[in-house]
Design a protein around this motif. Sequence first.
Motif, PDB file in Angstrom:
ATOM      1  N   GLY A  76       0.808  -1.214   0.000  1.00  0.00           N
ATOM      2  CA  GLY A  76       0.000   0.000   0.000  1.00  0.00           C
ATOM      3  C   GLY A  76       0.839   1.259   0.000  1.00  0.00           C
ATOM      4  N   GLN A  77       1.862   1.306   0.879  1.00  0.00           N
ATOM      5  CA  GLN A  77       2.656   2.527   1.007  1.00  0.00           C
ATOM      6  C   GLN A  77       3.539   2.759  -0.209  1.00  0.00           C
ATOM      7  OE1 GLN A  77       2.154   4.382   4.133  1.00  0.00           O
ATOM      8  NE2 GLN A  77       2.699   5.818   2.523  1.00  0.00           N
ATOM      9  N   GLY A  78       4.159   1.701  -0.718  1.00  0.00           N
ATOM     10  CA  GLY A  78       4.978   1.854  -1.910  1.00  0.00           C
ATOM     11  C   GLY A  78       4.152   2.282  -3.108  1.00  0.00           C
ATOM     12  N   GLY A  79       2.952   1.714  -3.222  1.00  0.00           N
ATOM     13  CA  GLY A  79       2.068   2.115  -4.304  1.00  0.00           C
ATOM     14  C   GLY A  79       1.626   3.557  -4.186  1.00  0.00           C
ATOM     15  N   LEU A  80       1.352   4.009  -2.953  1.00  0.00           N
ATOM     16  CA  LEU A  80       0.932   5.396  -2.744  1.00  0.00           C
ATOM     17  C   LEU A  80       2.026   6.376  -3.134  1.00  0.00           C
ATOM     18  CD1 LEU A  80      -1.039   5.448   0.644  1.00  0.00           C
ATOM     19  CD2 LEU A  80      -1.893   6.037  -1.625  1.00  0.00           C
ATOM     20  N   PHE A  81       3.260   6.083  -2.736  1.00  0.00           N
ATOM     21  CA  PHE A  81       4.371   6.980  -3.062  1.00  0.00           C
ATOM     22  C   PHE A  81       4.525   7.115  -4.574  1.00  0.00           C
ATOM     23  CE2 PHE A  81       9.097   7.459  -3.705  1.00  0.00           C
ATOM     24  CZ  PHE A  81       9.157   8.791  -3.313  1.00  0.00           C
ATOM     25  N   ALA A  82       4.499   5.978  -5.262  1.00  0.00           N
ATOM     26  CA  ALA A  82       4.642   6.008  -6.722  1.00  0.00           C
ATOM     27  C   ALA A  82       3.444   6.690  -7.370  1.00  0.00           C
ATOM     28  CB  ALA A  82       4.800   4.578  -7.249  1.00  0.00           C
ATOM     29  N   ALA A  83       2.245   6.441  -6.852  1.00  0.00           N
ATOM     30  CA  ALA A  83       1.046   7.054  -7.428  1.00  0.00           C
ATOM     31  C   ALA A  83       1.062   8.567  -7.240  1.00  0.00           C
ATOM     32  CB  ALA A  83      -0.208   6.459  -6.782  1.00  0.00           C
ATOM     33  N   ALA A  84       1.525   9.038  -6.068  1.00  0.00           N
ATOM     34  CA  ALA A  84       1.575  10.474  -5.815  1.00  0.00           C
ATOM     35  C   ALA A  84       2.539  11.165  -6.776  1.00  0.00           C
ATOM     36  CB  ALA A  84       1.991  10.737  -4.370  1.00  0.00           C
ATOM     37  N   LEU A  85       3.689  10.539  -7.047  1.00  0.00           N
ATOM     38  CA  LEU A  85       4.631  11.110  -8.008  1.00  0.00           C
ATOM     39  C   LEU A  85       4.053  11.074  -9.431  1.00  0.00           C
ATOM     40  CD1 LEU A  85       8.037   9.596  -6.791  1.00  0.00           C
ATOM     41  CD2 LEU A  85       7.162  11.904  -6.399  1.00  0.00           C
ATOM     42  N   THR A  86       3.325  10.007  -9.733  1.00  0.00           N
ATOM     43  CA  THR A  86       2.775   9.850 -11.075  1.00  0.00           C
ATOM     44  C   THR A  86       1.706  10.888 -11.376  1.00  0.00           C
ATOM     45  OG1 THR A  86       3.222   7.464 -11.012  1.00  0.00           O
ATOM     46  CG2 THR A  86       1.643   8.228 -12.653  1.00  0.00           C
ATOM     47  N   VAL A  87       0.811  11.162 -10.414  1.00  0.00           N
ATOM     48  CA  VAL A  87      -0.268  12.113 -10.702  1.00  0.00           C
ATOM     49  C   VAL A  87       0.268  13.532 -10.870  1.00  0.00           C
ATOM     50  CG1 VAL A  87      -2.055  10.726  -9.576  1.00  0.00           C
ATOM     51  CG2 VAL A  87      -0.851  12.472  -8.255  1.00  0.00           C
ATOM     52  N   ILE A  88       1.414  13.833 -10.263  1.00  0.00           N
ATOM     53  CA  ILE A  88       2.013  15.152 -10.486  1.00  0.00           C
ATOM     54  C   ILE A  88       2.298  15.345 -11.968  1.00  0.00           C
ATOM     55  CG2 ILE A  88       4.084  16.546 -10.103  1.00  0.00           C
ATOM     56  CD1 ILE A  88       4.197  15.414  -7.268  1.00  0.00           C
ATOM     57  N   VAL A  89       2.835  14.306 -12.594  1.00  0.00           N
ATOM     58  CA  VAL A  89       3.149  14.379 -14.022  1.00  0.00           C
ATOM     59  C   VAL A  89       1.875  14.354 -14.861  1.00  0.00           C
ATOM     60  CG1 VAL A  89       4.343  13.237 -15.918  1.00  0.00           C
ATOM     61  CG2 VAL A  89       5.379  13.296 -13.643  1.00  0.00           C
ATOM     62  N   LEU A  90       0.946  13.457 -14.535  1.00  0.00           N
ATOM     63  CA  LEU A  90      -0.248  13.291 -15.353  1.00  0.00           C
ATOM     64  C   LEU A  90      -1.189  14.480 -15.282  1.00  0.00           C
ATOM     65  CD1 LEU A  90      -1.122   9.542 -14.677  1.00  0.00           C
ATOM     66  CD2 LEU A  90       0.084  10.523 -16.632  1.00  0.00           C
ATOM     67  N   ARG A  91      -1.197  15.184 -14.179  1.00  0.00           N
ATOM     68  CA  ARG A  91      -2.098  16.333 -14.038  1.00  0.00           C
ATOM     69  C   ARG A  91      -1.490  17.624 -14.571  1.00  0.00           C
ATOM     70  NH1 ARG A  91      -4.485  12.259 -12.595  1.00  0.00           N
ATOM     71  NH2 ARG A  91      -4.583  12.341 -14.865  1.00  0.00           N
ATOM     72  N   SER A  92      -0.267  17.563 -15.105  1.00  0.00           N
ATOM     73  CA  SER A  92       0.426  18.753 -15.610  1.00  0.00           C
ATOM     74  C   SER A  92       0.404  18.763 -17.130  1.00  0.00           C
ATOM     75  CB  SER A  92       1.880  18.787 -15.111  1.00  0.00           C
ATOM     76  OG  SER A  92       1.932  18.759 -13.695  1.00  0.00           O
ATOM     77  N   PRO A  93       0.116  19.917 -17.752  1.00  0.00           N
ATOM     78  CA  PRO A  93       0.094  19.977 -19.216  1.00  0.00           C
ATOM     79  C   PRO A  93       1.468  19.972 -19.865  1.00  0.00           C
ATOM     80  CG  PRO A  93      -0.405  22.130 -18.293  1.00  0.00           C
ATOM     81  CD  PRO A  93      -0.340  21.173 -17.142  1.00  0.00           C
ATOM     82  N   ASP A  94       2.513  20.384 -19.136  1.00  0.00           N
ATOM     83  CA  ASP A  94       3.862  20.387 -19.699  1.00  0.00           C
ATOM     84  C   ASP A  94       4.875  20.272 -18.576  1.00  0.00           C
ATOM     85  OD1 ASP A  94       4.551  23.084 -18.699  1.00  0.00           O
ATOM     86  OD2 ASP A  94       3.147  23.798 -20.212  1.00  0.00           O
ATOM     87  N   SER A  95       6.139  20.138 -18.956  1.00  0.00           N
ATOM     88  CA  SER A  95       7.195  19.886 -17.966  1.00  0.00           C
ATOM     89  C   SER A  95       7.417  21.075 -17.042  1.00  0.00           C
ATOM     90  CB  SER A  95       8.504  19.533 -18.680  1.00  0.00           C
ATOM     91  OG  SER A  95       8.924  20.609 -19.497  1.00  0.00           O
ATOM     92  N   HIS A  96       7.191  22.291 -17.535  1.00  0.00           N
ATOM     93  CA  HIS A  96       7.409  23.469 -16.695  1.00  0.00           C
ATOM     94  C   HIS A  96       6.372  23.540 -15.575  1.00  0.00           C
ATOM     95  CE1 HIS A  96      10.376  24.932 -19.556  1.00  0.00           C
ATOM     96  NE2 HIS A  96       9.524  24.639 -20.520  1.00  0.00           N
ATOM     97  N   VAL A  97       5.106  23.285 -15.919  1.00  0.00           N
ATOM     98  CA  VAL A  97       4.064  23.240 -14.897  1.00  0.00           C
ATOM     99  C   VAL A  97       4.314  22.074 -13.944  1.00  0.00           C
ATOM    100  CG1 VAL A  97       1.590  22.946 -14.486  1.00  0.00           C
ATOM    101  CG2 VAL A  97       2.365  24.385 -16.371  1.00  0.00           C
ATOM    102  N   ALA A  98       4.787  20.939 -14.495  1.00  0.00           N
ATOM    103  CA  ALA A  98       5.078  19.776 -13.648  1.00  0.00           C
ATOM    104  C   ALA A  98       6.137  20.107 -12.600  1.00  0.00           C
ATOM    105  CB  ALA A  98       5.539  18.610 -14.510  1.00  0.00           C
TER     106      ALA A  98
END
Length: 418
Positions: free
Chosen positions: A325-347
């Motif tokens: 659970g915890q390892g998945g949460l850490f990876a998911a939190a990092l992943t949504v930062i990228v997925l919710r950003s339109p470009d690398s600068h906003v990310a």
Amino acid sequence: MSSAPDKSATSPSLAQAHASRGAALVLLGISLMLIAFNLRPVFSSLSVLLPEIIRHTGLSSANAGYLTTLPVLCLGLFAPLAPGLAQRYGMERTLLGMLVLLAAGTALRGQGSISGLFIGSALAGAGIAVGNVLLPALVKRDFAGHTAGMMGLYTMALCGGAAAAAAFTLPLAHAMGDSWTAALAVWALPAAVVALVWAPQSLGSRGTRPRAPARRVRGLTRDPLAWQVTLFMGLQSALAYCVMGWLAPILRDRGLSGVTAGLVVSVSILIQVVVSLLVPPLAVRCKDQRLFNAALSAIAGLALLGLLFAPLSMVWMWAVIQGVGQGGLFAAALTVIVLRSPDSHVAAHLSGMAQSVGYVLAAIGPLLVGLLHGWTGSYSATSWLFIALSIGSGVNGWFAGRNRHVRIAAAAPKPTAP
């Protein structure tokens, strides 16, 4: 009369240049992983020795909560300084300074006094905050074609350092005459060694090469989705630092030996390594990540309740589930930062917001564990904290997992007058 280029002379030199660059990248990659390894022992080494520290220093449970919280708080407070330091001194030289600060702070914790514990933890936390921000940036800059693989190795190194400290700190204390001070201070040695390895790479021309003017991103703090991503990062981090800071004392209070409790924490963290590599590819294939984030929050919270109340014969099973659970949460939190950003600068800016605000929020978790234990004399009351954190993480993870972008755009900087 001109002659044709001598291919026999240029080809070997070109091959040598490629080989030299390849060797330099391999050395850089190994160095970055070694640096990452040193970013988590500060937390888990303190955790397994907390009962000894409380017994020998007279520290109350509430003050122990402040001690475990302090370096986490510093992660949030000092993270915003990292980009400015890198802009002025270069990322490589800034990382070298971070390693020196981390080694000094870790060594100071072994001085034996309460003031040394607090000051050393603050210094180490400040250094780690800078490393948290700059290491992913270096990976993105120098390993653009291998970002996913390098970030996976980076995550493995982070978890490996935490697991090693959880497993070996107490045996090291026993081997050094039951000295908790020496066992804390010994973790300054790998940081100092890596600083020596990193110094030649940081003091060359690479460490001071100019960066392109930063693109401006404004209004991020007014976007609800940005806050949901930030709260998801912060609340899942609060659960993680409760595990790193207090799971070993909780298990020792339940009757496990110090060495066994450390091994249980180590196994849980090692499971996180595997899961954190599997989650991002699975998450990005889904239409959105809502169920993914909510389910992982529920698993992590339920497993902590199992470690708190289930029979000790089942402790290894719950440790594995908690790692999932915890390892998945850490990876998911990092992943949504990228997925919710339109470009690398906003990310980059969303990542900075999630880390600075999120880690300040995460510091509340281990602090409240210590305060609740001090007020009640038992760790049972922390179950309500674990439930609240997992629900908060799940709710914000649900909203952060929606398939949309933050409504912010990165604008090019205004040209300066000649």
